[in-house]
Design a protein around this motif. Structure first.
Motif, PDB file in Angstrom:
ATOM      1  N   ASN A  68       0.839  -1.184   0.000  1.00  0.00           N
ATOM      2  CA  ASN A  68       0.000   0.000   0.000  1.00  0.00           C
ATOM      3  C   ASN A  68       0.879   1.240   0.000  1.00  0.00           C
ATOM      4  O   ASN A  68       2.091   1.160   0.195  1.00  0.00           O
ATOM      5  CB  ASN A  68      -0.960  -0.010   1.191  1.00  0.00           C
ATOM      6  N   SER A  69       0.259   2.387  -0.198  1.00  0.00           N
ATOM      7  CA  SER A  69       1.007   3.636  -0.323  1.00  0.00           C
ATOM      8  C   SER A  69       1.308   4.280   1.017  1.00  0.00           C
ATOM      9  O   SER A  69       1.921   5.354   1.058  1.00  0.00           O
ATOM     10  CB  SER A  69       0.239   4.615  -1.214  1.00  0.00           C
ATOM     11  N   GLY A  70       0.865   3.670   2.118  1.00  0.00           N
ATOM     12  CA  GLY A  70       1.177   4.218   3.434  1.00  0.00           C
ATOM     13  C   GLY A  70       0.161   5.259   3.863  1.00  0.00           C
ATOM     14  O   GLY A  70      -1.046   5.031   3.810  1.00  0.00           O
ATOM     15  N   ALA A  71       0.639   6.414   4.300  1.00  0.00           N
ATOM     16  CA  ALA A  71      -0.231   7.449   4.840  1.00  0.00           C
ATOM     17  C   ALA A  71      -1.144   8.030   3.758  1.00  0.00           C
ATOM     18  O   ALA A  71      -0.833   7.992   2.560  1.00  0.00           O
ATOM     19  CB  ALA A  71       0.609   8.560   5.455  1.00  0.00           C
ATOM     20  N   TYR A  72      -2.281   8.571   4.194  1.00  0.00           N
ATOM     21  CA  TYR A  72      -3.144   9.303   3.272  1.00  0.00           C
ATOM     22  C   TYR A  72      -2.366  10.513   2.725  1.00  0.00           C
ATOM     23  O   TYR A  72      -1.564  11.125   3.429  1.00  0.00           O
ATOM     24  CB  TYR A  72      -4.386   9.813   3.995  1.00  0.00           C
ATOM     25  N   ARG A  73      -2.685  10.872   1.466  1.00  0.00           N
ATOM     26  CA  ARG A  73      -2.020  12.006   0.835  1.00  0.00           C
ATOM     27  C   ARG A  73      -3.054  12.980   0.286  1.00  0.00           C
ATOM     28  O   ARG A  73      -4.117  12.579  -0.175  1.00  0.00           O
ATOM     29  CB  ARG A  73      -1.104  11.523  -0.292  1.00  0.00           C
ATOM     30  N   ALA A  74      -2.694  14.265   0.298  1.00  0.00           N
ATOM     31  CA  ALA A  74      -3.635  15.297  -0.115  1.00  0.00           C
ATOM     32  C   ALA A  74      -3.904  15.258  -1.610  1.00  0.00           C
ATOM     33  O   ALA A  74      -2.990  15.032  -2.419  1.00  0.00           O
ATOM     34  CB  ALA A  74      -3.086  16.671   0.270  1.00  0.00           C
ATOM     35  N   VAL A  75      -5.157  15.495  -1.981  1.00  0.00           N
ATOM     36  CA  VAL A  75      -5.567  15.609  -3.372  1.00  0.00           C
ATOM     37  C   VAL A  75      -6.630  16.709  -3.444  1.00  0.00           C
ATOM     38  O   VAL A  75      -7.461  16.830  -2.533  1.00  0.00           O
ATOM     39  CB  VAL A  75      -6.106  14.261  -3.910  1.00  0.00           C
ATOM     40  N   TYR A 116     -11.523  11.321   3.647  1.00  0.00           N
ATOM     41  CA  TYR A 116     -10.421  10.381   3.431  1.00  0.00           C
ATOM     42  C   TYR A 116     -10.921   9.214   2.584  1.00  0.00           C
ATOM     43  O   TYR A 116     -12.029   8.715   2.800  1.00  0.00           O
ATOM     44  CB  TYR A 116      -9.908   9.840   4.768  1.00  0.00           C
ATOM     45  N   TYR A 117     -10.079   8.744   1.638  1.00  0.00           N
ATOM     46  CA  TYR A 117     -10.490   7.674   0.730  1.00  0.00           C
ATOM     47  C   TYR A 117      -9.421   6.581   0.671  1.00  0.00           C
ATOM     48  O   TYR A 117      -8.218   6.884   0.652  1.00  0.00           O
ATOM     49  CB  TYR A 117     -10.732   8.217  -0.685  1.00  0.00           C
ATOM     50  N   THR A 118      -9.879   5.332   0.628  1.00  0.00           N
ATOM     51  CA  THR A 118      -9.002   4.194   0.368  1.00  0.00           C
ATOM     52  C   THR A 118      -9.418   3.586  -0.965  1.00  0.00           C
ATOM     53  O   THR A 118     -10.601   3.336  -1.192  1.00  0.00           O
ATOM     54  CB  THR A 118      -9.112   3.138   1.477  1.00  0.00           C
ATOM     55  N   VAL A 119      -8.438   3.368  -1.847  1.00  0.00           N
ATOM     56  CA  VAL A 119      -8.690   2.740  -3.139  1.00  0.00           C
ATOM     57  C   VAL A 119      -8.000   1.376  -3.135  1.00  0.00           C
ATOM     58  O   VAL A 119      -6.771   1.300  -3.085  1.00  0.00           O
ATOM     59  CB  VAL A 119      -8.164   3.592  -4.306  1.00  0.00           C
ATOM     60  N   VAL A 120      -8.804   0.303  -3.143  1.00  0.00           N
ATOM     61  CA  VAL A 120      -8.275  -1.058  -3.150  1.00  0.00           C
ATOM     62  C   VAL A 120      -8.446  -1.630  -4.554  1.00  0.00           C
ATOM     63  O   VAL A 120      -9.566  -1.730  -5.065  1.00  0.00           O
ATOM     64  CB  VAL A 120      -9.010  -1.952  -2.127  1.00  0.00           C
ATOM     65  N   HIS A 121      -7.330  -1.980  -5.183  1.00  0.00           N
ATOM     66  CA  HIS A 121      -7.346  -2.612  -6.507  1.00  0.00           C
ATOM     67  C   HIS A 121      -7.388  -4.118  -6.281  1.00  0.00           C
ATOM     68  O   HIS A 121      -6.437  -4.708  -5.764  1.00  0.00           O
ATOM     69  CB  HIS A 121      -6.088  -2.215  -7.278  1.00  0.00           C
ATOM     70  N   ALA A 122      -8.512  -4.753  -6.629  1.00  0.00           N
ATOM     71  CA  ALA A 122      -8.713  -6.165  -6.303  1.00  0.00           C
ATOM     72  C   ALA A 122      -9.248  -6.913  -7.508  1.00  0.00           C
ATOM     73  O   ALA A 122      -9.669  -6.328  -8.505  1.00  0.00           O
ATOM     74  CB  ALA A 122      -9.680  -6.296  -5.128  1.00  0.00           C
ATOM     75  N   GLY A 123      -9.254  -8.248  -7.414  1.00  0.00           N
ATOM     76  CA  GLY A 123      -9.696  -9.094  -8.515  1.00  0.00           C
ATOM     77  C   GLY A 123      -8.508  -9.617  -9.303  1.00  0.00           C
ATOM     78  O   GLY A 123      -7.343  -9.415  -8.932  1.00  0.00           O
ATOM     79  N   GLN A 133     -10.516  -7.731 -12.281  1.00  0.00           N
ATOM     80  CA  GLN A 133      -9.961  -6.615 -11.526  1.00  0.00           C
ATOM     81  C   GLN A 133     -10.918  -5.417 -11.503  1.00  0.00           C
ATOM     82  O   GLN A 133     -11.637  -5.144 -12.468  1.00  0.00           O
ATOM     83  CB  GLN A 133      -8.643  -6.187 -12.158  1.00  0.00           C
ATOM     84  N   ARG A 134     -10.919  -4.707 -10.410  1.00  0.00           N
ATOM     85  CA  ARG A 134     -11.724  -3.502 -10.256  1.00  0.00           C
ATOM     86  C   ARG A 134     -11.147  -2.672  -9.123  1.00  0.00           C
ATOM     87  O   ARG A 134     -10.310  -3.159  -8.342  1.00  0.00           O
ATOM     88  CB  ARG A 134     -13.183  -3.850  -9.943  1.00  0.00           C
ATOM     89  N   LEU A 135     -11.574  -1.438  -9.034  1.00  0.00           N
ATOM     90  CA  LEU A 135     -11.192  -0.578  -7.929  1.00  0.00           C
ATOM     91  C   LEU A 135     -12.338  -0.508  -6.934  1.00  0.00           C
ATOM     92  O   LEU A 135     -13.478  -0.229  -7.309  1.00  0.00           O
ATOM     93  CB  LEU A 135     -10.854   0.840  -8.413  1.00  0.00           C
ATOM     94  N   ILE A 136     -12.020  -0.791  -5.674  1.00  0.00           N
ATOM     95  CA  ILE A 136     -12.975  -0.647  -4.578  1.00  0.00           C
ATOM     96  C   ILE A 136     -12.664   0.696  -3.918  1.00  0.00           C
ATOM     97  O   ILE A 136     -11.598   0.881  -3.329  1.00  0.00           O
ATOM     98  CB  ILE A 136     -12.840  -1.786  -3.556  1.00  0.00           C
ATOM     99  N   LEU A 137     -13.578   1.641  -4.029  1.00  0.00           N
ATOM    100  CA  LEU A 137     -13.362   2.995  -3.529  1.00  0.00           C
ATOM    101  C   LEU A 137     -14.178   3.194  -2.264  1.00  0.00           C
ATOM    102  O   LEU A 137     -15.400   3.048  -2.282  1.00  0.00           O
ATOM    103  CB  LEU A 137     -13.775   4.010  -4.584  1.00  0.00           C
ATOM    104  N   THR A 138     -13.532   3.511  -1.170  1.00  0.00           N
ATOM    105  CA  THR A 138     -14.243   3.686   0.094  1.00  0.00           C
ATOM    106  C   THR A 138     -14.060   5.102   0.617  1.00  0.00           C
ATOM    107  O   THR A 138     -12.958   5.655   0.575  1.00  0.00           O
ATOM    108  CB  THR A 138     -13.761   2.690   1.161  1.00  0.00           C
ATOM    109  N   ASP A 139     -15.142   5.687   1.084  1.00  0.00           N
ATOM    110  CA  ASP A 139     -15.119   6.988   1.756  1.00  0.00           C
ATOM    111  C   ASP A 139     -14.979   6.694   3.246  1.00  0.00           C
ATOM    112  O   ASP A 139     -15.902   6.204   3.887  1.00  0.00           O
ATOM    113  CB  ASP A 139     -16.414   7.736   1.451  1.00  0.00           C
ATOM    114  N   ASP A 140     -13.815   6.976   3.802  1.00  0.00           N
ATOM    115  CA  ASP A 140     -13.462   6.520   5.145  1.00  0.00           C
ATOM    116  C   ASP A 140     -13.920   7.516   6.217  1.00  0.00           C
ATOM    117  O   ASP A 140     -13.237   8.508   6.489  1.00  0.00           O
ATOM    118  CB  ASP A 140     -11.951   6.306   5.250  1.00  0.00           C
TER     119      ASP A 140
END
Length: 312
Positions: A68-75, A116-123, A133-140
């Motif tokens: 994973n990319s570690g800490a959340y980053r600003a966008v 805050y968002y987590t993007v999990v690339h799964a499948g 494969q798809r992106l699982i996008l979560t609003d944390d």
């Protein structure tokens, strides 16, 4: 030990006036969102995750499977275009431009300010494999953990069962049978549970934590994914040589917020070198990347106990 902290909510910039007098001005940053990336695709090379319509440090290159990319980053808030590419830094393959320029996924997502968002690339990536494969996008949205407790949620990225149950139990080691009532039931591929509170693990023995195990729904065998939550680290009051330190999130640290992602076994695959650089293996050289026989749980620290959130 890596220490991750959530994004700061304010900044201080010092300016020198023309007269030579020092002038201090508090600068409030523009509102922003925060994002992190997780690679849960078990059957291909490292991945690059990029927001391509705006210049940002939120991107992450060369994330390995279960990395994973570690800490959340600003966008910047708003709608942004996300693309996923194969990494060009896998030494065994030394991928050339024809490989790393391939767009594996292309989508847009709207990021709200102070979220805050987590993007999990799964499948699965390989042709004919399911789920694709798809992106699982979560609003944390982080809960306030109960007194003396931490909060954890589960994400099902296993994909090799119709649905899964997820057990969360006090433990010092993974492995072995599971029993009792699952914490999260009937989770389909890509599902994200609500957070649930658990009593903070004892500080003795030092390895005390919680075990997270995914099984087929309604069964306790076989184990589809298994692993331990991080212990974390207690706050440190400071000393003459070390400043005070806040606690690091984990099962022993009350007020922590965690995510547990159930992932499948790694699939073996073959890399073929392009020979595109002097340090690469000769063009056509093949390297077999070994698979694994068991799934695993990837743990993320969503919030350390004393972290301040965006917008607060």
């Amino acid at each position: 030990m890596k220490v991750y902290r959530l994004l700061p909510v304010a900044g201080l910039v010092l300016f020198a006036g023309c007269s030579g007098d020092s002038v201090s001005t508090v600068i409030t940053p523009e509102p922003h969102a925060a994002v992190r990336w997780v690679n849960a695709v078990p059957d291909t090379i490292d991945m690059d995750y990029r927001i391509v319509d705006v210049v940002t440090n939120a991107n992450e290159a060369s994330i390995k499977y279960r990395g994973n990319s570690g800490a959340y980053r600003a966008v910047p808030p708003g709608q942004h275009r996300i693309r996923v590419f194969p990494s060009g830094t896998t030494t065994a393959a030394c991928n050339g431009p024809s490989v790393v320029s391939q767009v594996l996924l292309d989508t847009t997502f709207t990021f709200a300010a102070n979220h805050y968002y987590t993007v999990v690339h799964a499948g699965y990536m390989k042709a004919g494999a399911t789920p694709k494969q798809r992106l699982i996008l979560t609003d944390d949205a982080f809960p306030a953990a109960a007194a003396g407790a931490f909060a954890v949620r589960a994400i099902d990225a296993v994909g090799n069962a119709a649905s899964v149950d997820v057990f969360v139990s006090a433990a010092t080691a993974a492995g072995g049978a599971v029993s009792g009532t699952p914490a999260f039931t009937g989770m389909a591929f890509g599902a994200v549970s609500q957070y649930a509170n658990f009593a903070a693990a004892a500080s003795s023995p030092p390895a005390s934590t919680y075990r997270v195990t995914a099984t087929g729904a309604g069964t306790t065998t076989p184990l589809l994914a298994d692993g331990l939550l991080p212990v974390g680290a207690a706050a440190f009051a400071g000393s003459s040589s070390v400043p005070p330190l806040d606690p690091i999130g984990g099962a022993q640290q009350a007020g922590s917020v965690l995510t547990a992602i159930a992932t499948p076994p790694a699939v073996a695959y073959t890399l073929t070198s392009s020979g595109s650089a002097p340090s690469c293996p000769a063009a056509g050289t093949t390297t077999v990347i070994a698979g694994t026989t068991s799934g695993a749980v990837v743990s993320l620290v969503d919030k350390n106990p004393n972290d301040k959130l965006l917008g607060q």
